[in-house]
Design an enzyme around this catalytic site. Structure first.
Site, PDB file in Angstrom:
ATOM      1  CE1 TYR A   1       0.746  -0.510   4.551  1.00 44.31           C
ATOM      2  CE2 TYR A   1       0.437   1.851   4.228  1.00 44.31           C
ATOM      3  CZ  TYR A   1       0.887   0.801   5.002  1.00 44.31           C
ATOM      4  OH  TYR A   1       1.481   1.049   6.203  1.00 44.31           O
ATOM      5  CB  CYS A   2       1.612   3.905  -1.746  1.00 43.28           C
ATOM      6  SG  CYS A   2       0.446   3.788  -3.125  1.00 43.28           S
ATOM      7  NE  ARG A   3       3.349  10.053  -0.442  1.00 46.83           N
ATOM      8  CZ  ARG A   3       4.233  10.859  -1.035  1.00 46.83           C
ATOM      9  NH1 ARG A   3       3.966  11.343  -2.239  1.00 46.83           N
ATOM     10  NH2 ARG A   3       5.357  11.158  -0.444  1.00 46.83           N
TER      11      ARG A   3
ATOM     12  CB  CYS B   1      -0.114   7.158  -4.362  1.00 46.27           C
ATOM     13  SG  CYS B   1       1.599   6.823  -3.943  1.00 46.27           S
TER      14      CYS B   1
ATOM     15  CG  PHE C   1      -1.449   5.160   6.608  1.00 45.04           C
ATOM     16  CD1 PHE C   1      -1.654   4.079   7.462  1.00 45.04           C
ATOM     17  CD2 PHE C   1      -1.242   6.417   7.168  1.00 45.04           C
ATOM     18  CE1 PHE C   1      -1.648   4.245   8.838  1.00 45.04           C
ATOM     19  CE2 PHE C   1      -1.232   6.591   8.536  1.00 45.04           C
ATOM     20  CZ  PHE C   1      -1.433   5.505   9.376  1.00 45.04           C
TER      21      PHE C   1
END
Lengths: 222, 222
Positions: A177-179, A183, A207
């Site tokens: 996962y990222c932003r 993203c 997140f």
DNA sequence: AAACTATTCAATAAATTTATTGAATAGAAA
DNA sequence: TTTCTATTCAATAAATTTATTGAATAGTTT
């Protein structure tokens, strides 16, 4: 004050707030600050804006009380004023993705042209966690991981991933996962992982979406 | 298309949507349309705008796909494009009430100066309904009641209330509701009811807030 | 104190948004 | 068809927003 004057005042105040959000750079800043606090210079760099320009946009957000400020040494750090700001950003984002075909196409085409992989939603990830068969990978910059990450996630920023592959188990599925949905860090991570023979997918959301739902979060010392 | 071009496109599309909302008259139109569909003339009248001006604002909302259109005979009716529009309006409204002291003060002062009564939240109303000790009163115009109302609510538009008081039971508590937190129909109703010796309070939120939570709703024929 | 640095301010031109008119249009009614 | 009516369009001036530039400021460091 009569009814009409009252309404005029209320709607004009609300419009002021809405106007402070109604700019592409400021929306990008808000999404960035949803990851944690950043200095003006960092914000300018991440959004590819001249510093004076970034500062000007930050002043607009500050006046509208969308962001808060805090000075540390020479640097001034900005952060979102509260959880409602992210909720509003998310409502706008979802409205955009649903209503504006252009945005959905942009996201899908950009992703598909480069990384044609499946993704999982937060709800699906929760089920995988309950079954205990998943490794959660945070591929954002380490500073963002330190400010807060999904409980039990491993930090492996994108630029370190290739070198640190052997730290990851091949037997369990990996969810990166990222932003957020706009993203592409997680897409790039999944591409690397799949190529190296891992079973990997990306989390659709980011997140901050996890955190706002009050799901388990950890913060690193520092 | 590279990463930066992709981001620029996405944020600029989202900013377009946000800009379409970022105007006091358009916010007021959105809140009105949350009650159901209205013709251009009706919208102009309710918002105290010249018709050409209202039409112009509606075009902005239409282009941004915030509203949908439907022609019936000589009239053109506008409505919110979908539930996400109201969710976004509500997020902005809550952000405003929380962050901008001015708005909270405006609402409280205006209400208090005229009707210093308590109000109940949706959650509190649900509990009262479970206990079976409450009469729910819809004091919006009858057309809005017909388009959708809280299950088991009685329609008694504000301008009929004084004459129809005897229809209401004095033994149970009455909760009056209207369009939303910025609407004062319910305040005015409570003032009349309390003066006549009834036990009455207003619902803080409005019908669209009830509906969006998928709580029980009824629609009248016609 | 002087030098330094991150940030903000200020001034300007270009672009966009808005209110106000009055005319144009599209469909309904006669 | 002609007339009528709700809505939209078009043109304009005023107001607001934005990017760009270079100077000013406030707090650190030397």
């Amino acid at each position: 004050m009569n009814k009409r004057e009252f309404k005029d005042s209320v709607y004009s105040e609300l419009a002021k707030i809405t106007k402070s959000l109604a700019n592409p750079h400021r929306l990008e800043i808000i999404e960035l600050l949803a990851q944690g606090e950043y200095s003006v210079e960092q914000i300018a760099e991440q959004t590819h804006l001249p510093v004076a320009n970034a500062s000007q946009h930050l002043q607009v957000l500050k006046v509208a009380q969308i962001v808060d400020v805090n000075r540390q040494g020479n640097f001034i750090y900005y952060r979102l004023a509260n959880a409602n700001v992210f909720k509003t950003w998310r409502a706008l984002r979802e409205l955009g993705i649903e209503r504006i075909a252009t945005i959905e196409k942009l996201v899908k085409n950009f992703r598909k042209s480069k990384f044609d992989f499946e993704s999982v939603t937060i709800d699906q990830l929760i089920k995988k966690i309950e079954l205990g068969k998943v490794t959660i990978l945070d591929v954002r910059p380490e500073t963002e991981y330190n400010k807060g990450h999904i409980a039990n996630a491993i930090s492996m920023p994108l630029d370190q991933l290739s070198k640190r592959l052997k730290e990851l188990p091949k037997c369990t599925e990996i969810v990166a996962y990222c932003r957020g949905p706009f993203c592409v860090f997680a897409d790039e991570a999944v591409a690397i992982l799949v190529k190296a023979g891992y079973k990997a997918t990306r989390l659709e959301e980011g997140f901050p979406d996890w955190k706002i739902q009050e799901l388990p979060v950890e913060i690193s010392m520092n």
